[in-house]
Design an enzyme around this catalytic site. Structure first.
Site, PDB file in Angstrom:
ATOM      1  N   SER A   1      58.881  47.066  40.786  1.00 19.78           N
ATOM      2  CA  SER A   1      59.869  48.097  40.521  1.00 19.78           C
ATOM      3  C   SER A   1      61.256  47.634  40.977  1.00 19.78           C
ATOM      4  O   SER A   1      61.386  46.700  41.764  1.00 19.78           O
ATOM      5  CB  SER A   1      59.489  49.396  41.214  1.00 19.78           C
ATOM      6  N   LYS A   4      61.809  47.628  44.788  1.00 19.37           N
ATOM      7  CA  LYS A   4      61.219  46.499  45.512  1.00 19.37           C
ATOM      8  C   LYS A   4      62.042  45.230  45.332  1.00 19.37           C
ATOM      9  O   LYS A   4      62.207  44.453  46.271  1.00 19.37           O
ATOM     10  CB  LYS A   4      59.771  46.294  45.085  1.00 19.37           C
ATOM     11  N   SER A  59      52.945  43.769  45.361  1.00 13.67           N
ATOM     12  CA  SER A  59      53.682  45.019  45.153  1.00 13.67           C
ATOM     13  C   SER A  59      53.378  46.002  46.279  1.00 13.67           C
ATOM     14  O   SER A  59      53.198  47.200  46.069  1.00 13.67           O
ATOM     15  CB  SER A  59      53.337  45.638  43.793  1.00 13.67           C
TER      16      SER A  59
END
Length: 71
Positions: A1, A4, A59
């Site tokens: 994302s 991040k 992630s």
């Protein structure tokens, strides 16, 4: 994302990859059950470099919070 990626950018710009980061209880407690995580535990000591690997490859939301608190 995007969040991040920005977290990784800020960590690389302002952090030292060799810093040892202690994972807080907050970094793991506030996550929903279905969150993507690296399975960090409160009290773990891990380098900023390894947290970035967890953030970008796994992630890991727990890694993102630990990085943000450290920086």
């Amino acid at each position: 994302s995007t969040t991040k990626i920005l977290t990784a950018y800020v960590a690389l710009k302002y952090g030292n990859l060799d810093d040892m980061v202690t994972v807080s209880e907050n970094a793991i407690a506030a996550l929903p059950a279905d969150a993507s995580v690296c399975k960090l535990q409160a009290g773990d000591q891990i380098s900023l470099r390894d947290l970035l690997y967890g953030l970008l490859l796994q992630s890991g939301n727990d890694a993102a919070i630990a990085i943000a608190e450290h920086i």
